[in-house]
Write a protein that holds these residues in place. Structure first.
Motif, PDB file in Angstrom:
ATOM      1  N   GLU A   6      -1.493  -3.757  -6.480  1.00 41.93           N
ATOM      2  CA  GLU A   6      -0.652  -4.511  -5.593  1.00 41.93           C
ATOM      3  C   GLU A   6      -0.955  -4.595  -4.203  1.00 41.93           C
ATOM      4  N   SER A  79      -5.104   2.705  -1.896  1.00 38.25           N
ATOM      5  CA  SER A  79      -5.631   3.408  -3.178  1.00 38.25           C
ATOM      6  C   SER A  79      -6.324   2.323  -3.930  1.00 38.25           C
ATOM      7  N   LYS A  82      -3.489   0.026  -4.614  1.00 38.01           N
ATOM      8  CA  LYS A  82      -2.504  -0.483  -3.677  1.00 38.01           C
ATOM      9  C   LYS A  82      -3.207  -0.772  -2.341  1.00 38.01           C
ATOM     10  N   THR A 197       9.706   6.267   6.067  1.00 34.59           N
ATOM     11  CA  THR A 197      10.419   5.569   5.394  1.00 34.59           C
ATOM     12  C   THR A 197       9.342   4.623   4.683  1.00 34.59           C
ATOM     13  N   GLU A 199       6.420   5.592   3.492  1.00 30.02           N
ATOM     14  CA  GLU A 199       5.887   6.372   2.710  1.00 30.02           C
ATOM     15  C   GLU A 199       6.592   6.224   1.390  1.00 30.02           C
ATOM     16  N   ARG A 200       7.833   6.222   1.572  1.00 29.66           N
ATOM     17  CA  ARG A 200       8.814   6.217   0.245  1.00 29.66           C
ATOM     18  C   ARG A 200       8.809   4.930  -0.465  1.00 29.66           C
ATOM     19  N   LYS A 201       8.978   3.831   0.437  1.00 29.03           N
ATOM     20  CA  LYS A 201       8.499   2.556  -0.317  1.00 29.03           C
ATOM     21  C   LYS A 201       7.554   2.436  -0.810  1.00 29.03           C
ATOM     22  N   LEU A 202       6.378   2.786  -0.352  1.00 32.56           N
ATOM     23  CA  LEU A 202       5.123   2.301  -0.940  1.00 32.56           C
ATOM     24  C   LEU A 202       4.590   3.346  -1.941  1.00 32.56           C
ATOM     25  N   GLY A 203       5.455   4.513  -2.077  1.00 33.07           N
ATOM     26  CA  GLY A 203       5.038   5.571  -3.155  1.00 33.07           C
ATOM     27  C   GLY A 203       3.625   6.321  -2.779  1.00 33.07           C
ATOM     28  N   THR A 204       3.433   6.385  -1.188  1.00 32.09           N
ATOM     29  CA  THR A 204       2.013   7.080  -0.746  1.00 32.09           C
ATOM     30  C   THR A 204       2.346   7.945   0.201  1.00 32.09           C
ATOM     31  N   THR A 205       1.115   8.701   0.639  1.00 26.66           N
ATOM     32  CA  THR A 205       1.457   9.586   1.887  1.00 26.66           C
ATOM     33  C   THR A 205       0.510   9.258   2.986  1.00 26.66           C
TER      34      THR A 205
END
Length: 275
Positions: A6, A79, A82, A197, A199-205
């Protein structure tokens, strides 16, 4: 079979869309934290008024160099599956539609699946409470987002989002409100809110420990500023009370009927806009 990669494009523009530089600083944080690589540029010619977005003089190893305003795209590997294509630029002064078409063409060439724009704006909010965040997706605007009701001037981010939808890109807009009484200095608290915000949208940290420390220092500075003015202290106290009442109403409504919570918060926000 490997998972499909992605690629998300993040875009932020200095200027009208970037109160306290919160949005562009979020992009700079990512560029500095990852192995970012410049992959594309959009020439400044024809898009900028140089009396507004002035070129700058830089000296490197004793040699003078003129740096012109331009749009730069960076590739950031979050990642193995991603990637982010980061778009960073001053808001252009001219030919917005052509500029957005050129930007989307680059996004298509580099395999972008989704476009996320970041912005920040001044508002009646306080440094002692969480800063308001508005998130709007193509198909789902949350209760804190007023995009479905807003009528008025827009920035380049809105034009880019609209044209991206026309080109079948998935899109998300994320805005943070920052306290107007703090002036136009950098607001790390706003930058941190955007990154949290995101982070939550991308599912990452992301690594934000340094930014969190800067936020604490900024809040301490803001509290000192407020204590120096009785008028400002009263203003901030009034905003704190409004925030606390709205949160209490939402919490009570959620306990009774979660479906009523968003409606009550919306009604409270509309009431407060009259003051």
């Amino acid at each position: 079979m490997s998972e499909e990669r992605e690629t998300v494009m993040l875009a932020a523009f200095s200027g009208w869309n970037d109160a306290c530089q919160a949005a562009t600083n979020a992009i700079h944080q990512l560029i500095d934290a990852y192995d970012a690589r410049e992959v594309q540029h959009i020439s400044c010619e024809g898009y900028y008024d140089y009396q507004v977005s002035r070129p700058t003089l830089c000296r490197v190893n004793g040699h003078a160099r003129i740096v012109w305003p331009q749009t730069t795209f960076y590739d950031i590997p979050l990642s193995p599956t991603k990637h982010c294509l980061v778009m960073l630029a001053p808001e252009p002064n001219y030919r917005w539609r052509e500029y957005c078409r050129e930007s989307l063409h680059i996004a298509e060439e580099l395999g972008v699946n989704r476009i996320i724009t970041l912005g920040s704006m001044f508002a009646d909010c306080v440094h002692t409470r969480p800063l308001p965040i508005g998130v709007c997706d193509d198909m789902d605007c949350n209760s804190e987002c007023d995009c479905g009701e807003y009528n008025g001037p827009v920035g380049i981010t809105t034009i880019l989002e609209a044209m991206a939808r026309d080109h079948s890109f998935a899109g998300t807009s994320i805005w943070v409100s920052v306290p107007q009484y703090m002036g136009n200095d950098d607001c790390p608290m706003g930058t941190l809110a955007l990154l949290n915000t995101l982070e939550r949208k991308l599912g990452t940290t992301f690594e934000t420990a340094g930014l969190a420390k800067e936020t604490q220092e900024w809040q301490a500075k803001a509290s000192m500023l407020v204590r120096c003015s009785n008028q400002l202290e009263d203003y901030v106290h009034h905003l704190e009370e409004d925030w606390d009442k709205a949160k209490q109403a939402k919490d009570e409504a959620s306990a009774e009927d979660p479906r009523k919570a968003d409606q009550l918060v919306h009604e409270a926000e509309e009431f407060l806009k009259r003051f």
